[in-house]
Design a protein around this motif. Structure first.
Motif, PDB file in Angstrom:
ATOM      1  N   ARG A 120       0.833  -1.208   0.000  1.00 28.07           N
ATOM      2  CA  ARG A 120       0.000   0.000   0.000  1.00 28.07           C
ATOM      3  C   ARG A 120       0.869   1.259   0.000  1.00 28.07           C
ATOM      4  NH1 ARG A 120      -3.045   3.233   3.396  1.00 28.07           N
ATOM      5  NH2 ARG A 120      -1.844   2.536   5.190  1.00 28.07           N
ATOM      6  N   LEU A 121       1.982   1.197   0.730  1.00 24.30           N
ATOM      7  CA  LEU A 121       2.895   2.338   0.771  1.00 24.30           C
ATOM      8  C   LEU A 121       4.168   1.979  -0.003  1.00 24.30           C
ATOM      9  CD1 LEU A 121       2.331   3.051   4.544  1.00 24.30           C
ATOM     10  CD2 LEU A 121       1.402   4.384   2.649  1.00 24.30           C
ATOM     11  N   GLY A 122       4.892   2.977  -0.450  1.00 22.70           N
ATOM     12  CA  GLY A 122       6.063   2.723  -1.291  1.00 22.70           C
ATOM     13  C   GLY A 122       7.273   2.260  -0.506  1.00 22.70           C
TER      14      GLY A 122
ATOM     15  N   ASP B  75      -4.255   7.365  11.212  1.00 20.50           N
ATOM     16  CA  ASP B  75      -3.930   6.347  10.196  1.00 20.50           C
ATOM     17  C   ASP B  75      -3.991   6.888   8.766  1.00 20.50           C
ATOM     18  OD1 ASP B  75      -6.626   6.658  10.045  1.00 20.50           O
ATOM     19  OD2 ASP B  75      -7.121   4.528  10.234  1.00 20.50           O
ATOM     20  N   PRO B  78       0.146   8.657   6.909  1.00 20.78           N
ATOM     21  CA  PRO B  78       1.186   8.156   6.002  1.00 20.78           C
ATOM     22  C   PRO B  78       0.897   8.444   4.520  1.00 20.78           C
ATOM     23  CG  PRO B  78       0.819   6.551   7.731  1.00 20.78           C
ATOM     24  CD  PRO B  78      -0.255   7.610   7.889  1.00 20.78           C
ATOM     25  N   LEU B  79      -0.270   8.045   4.039  1.00 20.46           N
ATOM     26  CA  LEU B  79      -0.595   8.255   2.630  1.00 20.46           C
ATOM     27  C   LEU B  79      -0.629   9.745   2.288  1.00 20.46           C
ATOM     28  CD1 LEU B  79      -1.003   6.020   0.614  1.00 20.46           C
ATOM     29  CD2 LEU B  79      -3.477   6.319   0.817  1.00 20.46           C
ATOM     30  N   ASN B  82       2.964  11.043   2.209  1.00 19.42           N
ATOM     31  CA  ASN B  82       3.748  10.441   1.118  1.00 19.42           C
ATOM     32  C   ASN B  82       3.458  11.082  -0.236  1.00 19.42           C
ATOM     33  OD1 ASN B  82       5.145   8.680   2.743  1.00 19.42           O
ATOM     34  ND2 ASN B  82       3.740   6.971   2.423  1.00 19.42           N
ATOM     35  N   VAL B  91       6.888   7.475   4.535  1.00 15.49           N
ATOM     36  CA  VAL B  91       6.331   7.269   5.878  1.00 15.49           C
ATOM     37  C   VAL B  91       5.501   5.994   5.821  1.00 15.49           C
ATOM     38  CG1 VAL B  91       4.766   8.182   7.640  1.00 15.49           C
ATOM     39  CG2 VAL B  91       6.318   9.727   6.415  1.00 15.49           C
ATOM     40  N   VAL B  92       5.800   5.036   6.712  1.00 14.38           N
ATOM     41  CA  VAL B  92       5.119   3.742   6.630  1.00 14.38           C
ATOM     42  C   VAL B  92       4.099   3.531   7.755  1.00 14.38           C
ATOM     43  CG1 VAL B  92       6.907   2.578   5.294  1.00 14.38           C
ATOM     44  CG2 VAL B  92       7.043   2.558   7.776  1.00 14.38           C
TER      45      VAL B  92
END
Lengths: 251, 251
Positions: A120-122, B75, B78-79, B82, B91-92
Motif C-alpha cells: 500500500r505504501l512505497g 492512520d 502516512p498516505l 507520502n 512514511v510507513v
C-alpha cells in the motif's frame, strides 16, 4: 597483433541511460562503454550487445563483444575499462571468443526479470528499481495468465505497435511469478523477445489480477494478435536482463 | 482539537540529503519531511528524530515525532504525507503516542548496519548503497576486532574529533559481522552512538583485517581514547539505521 574478438560480461543500472543502443542526442550504455574501451585499446570501438534495452531498464548480466588489434591481455580489460567507466556500469569479465561470435546472434536464450513492489505504501529503496503498485496483486492469478504465454506463439499482441521484425513468433521457455514479502518477481525466458514484449506481458498479467479479464482469456488475447486487447506496457524501471545463454564460455 | 503527539515510522535513501538534521544551505530529511507534514496538518511542524544521520546515510527504519492540533485521523497521515514527499522518503506508519514520548529521548537502543561490497570488481547496483572495497577482507578477523567494542566503554577513540557530548561512555550490545557472497554486513546495536562512531568502528575492523594491527589490539586502542590510534571513518553510503527499540508500540 592479430585482431581478436572479445566478449565482455557486464552489469549496469539503466536509470541514467537512454537504453543500450547508441542514439543521437541521448547517452546510451553502448556509447559510454565504447568511449571507455577506446581509451583502453587506443582505437575507436564498436560494440555489439546481447539485445536492446529501453531507457531506464537494467542489466544484472549483459554480454557485448568488440574487435581489437590491441595487445592488452584479455584478463586486464575489466579493471582497465572500469577505471574509465561511471560506477553504474561495471565490466566483470572479458573472454576471447571465436571470430564468428556475436553477442546477439550467438545468444541462445535470455531471461528478463520484472520486479513489482506491491504494498500500500512505497519503498524508498526500490525507486527506479521496481514498479510501485499499491493495490494488492494475487500472484497466483498472475501466474495463470503468465502460463498462457509459455510455448511457441505469434507474440504480436504484446509487442510495441509500429515495430517491424522478420517474424513475431518466439518461444517462451518459462514465465514464473513469485512473491517474497512485498516484492513480486516475474522471470521470463525465451529464445528472443519482441520490442516491449516483457513489459506488455507483465502488464497483461497485472490486468488479469485486477479482474479486467480472466487469466485464461490471455490465450485468446494472444491469438487475436491485437495489441489493444492485451494489458499496458508497464514502466521500464522494474525491468532487468538477468540471464543469458551461449554455447561459448563467456558468462 | 486537543494537541496530539504523533510518532512516524519512516524510511529514506540518504543519497540526496545532507543528513537528518535541519541545516542552513543544505536539504535535510527533517526539513523535507516537515514541509510535507505542514501542508497536511496546515500549520508549521517541527520534527524530533531518533538520531542524527550524516549526509548520504540511509534509514531502513527511522522514528520521528511531532505535535499537531490538526484533526486528521492518525492512520491517514502516512498516505497523505507520502503524496507530498519525494519518492526517496516514505512514511510507513503513524501512531499517537503519550505527550512525554520523544523519538530520541525515548529510544532504548538502536541498530546500525554497515555494508561493504567486497569484490575485486565493483557492483553497479550498490553504488551509494555499500562501500566498494576491492581487497579481500577476512570477516572472521573483522569479527575478532568487533568483539572488543562489545560492552560498556569510553568510546572516545572512535568518535569524531572536536565533538562534545556529556559522556563518551556507551554500551554496545552486539556487533556482528557476516558475509553473504561479496557483501559484508556489520550490524551493531548500542544504547546510543557518538558522532561517527559506527563508521570509525567499522574502519577499525577493516584495519585489523588489513593487518595494520592485531584484532585483539583494538581493546588497547579503545582504552587509549586516542582517535588517531583507531582506523579511519569509512564512507557514509554504506551506513543504514536498521532497527530501533522503544517501550511504546511505534514500530
Amino acid at each position: 597483433m592479430q585482431e581478436r574478438n572479445i566478449a565482455l560480461k557486464l552489469m549496469y543500472v539503466g536509470t541514467a541511460y537512454h537504453g543500450w543502443q547508441v542514439q543521437k542526442n541521448a547517452v546510451s550504455v553502448a556509447e559510454t562503454l565504447e568511449k571507455a574501451l577506446s581509451t583502453v585499446v587506443c582505437h575507436p570501438v564498436k560494440c555489439t550487445g546481447a539485445g536492446r534495452t529501453d531507457a531506464g531498464v537494467h542489466a544484472e548480466v549483459y554480454i557485448a563483444n568488440f574487435h581489437t588489434r590491441s595487445s592488452i591481455p584479455t584478463d586486464r580489460i575489466p579493471l582497465a575499462v572500469n577505471t574509465r567507466l561511471p560506477d553504474d556500469i561495471v565490466v566483470v569479465k572479458a573472454t576471447e571468443v571465436p571470430e564468428h561470435f556475436n553477442a546477439i546472434g550467438s545468444c541462445l536464450r535470455k531471461e528478463y526479470t520484472y520486479r513489482i513492489y506491491n504494498s500500500r505504501l512505497g519503498n524508498a529503496f526500490y525507486v527506479n528499481r521496481a514498479w510501485f503498485y499499491p493495490k494488492h496483486l494475487d500472484e497466483s492469478i498472475m501466474q495463470r495468465a503468465a502460463d498462457c504465454f509459455v510455448g511457441t506463439h505469434d507474440f504480436s499482441a504484446v509487442r510495441a505497435v509500429g515495430t517491424e521484425v522478420r517474424s513475431p513468433v518466439r518461444t517462451v521457455h518459462y514465465f514464473n511469478i513469485t512473491r517474497t514479502g512485498d516484492l513480486i518477481e516475474c522471470r521470463v525466458c525465451a529464445n528472443g523477445f519482441l520490442y516491449n514484449m516483457v513489459r506488455a506481458m507483465v502488464g497483461t498479467c497485472v490486468y488479469a489480477a485486477e479482474g479486467k479479464f480472466a487469466p485464461e482469456d490471455v490465450s485468446a488475447i494472444l491469438e487475436s494478435r491485437n495489441r489493444t486487447a492485451a494489458g499496458p506496457t508497464v514502466p521500464p524501471g522494474g525491468l532487468y536482463m538477468t540471464q543469458l545463454w551461449y554455447d561459448e564460455d563467456v558468462l
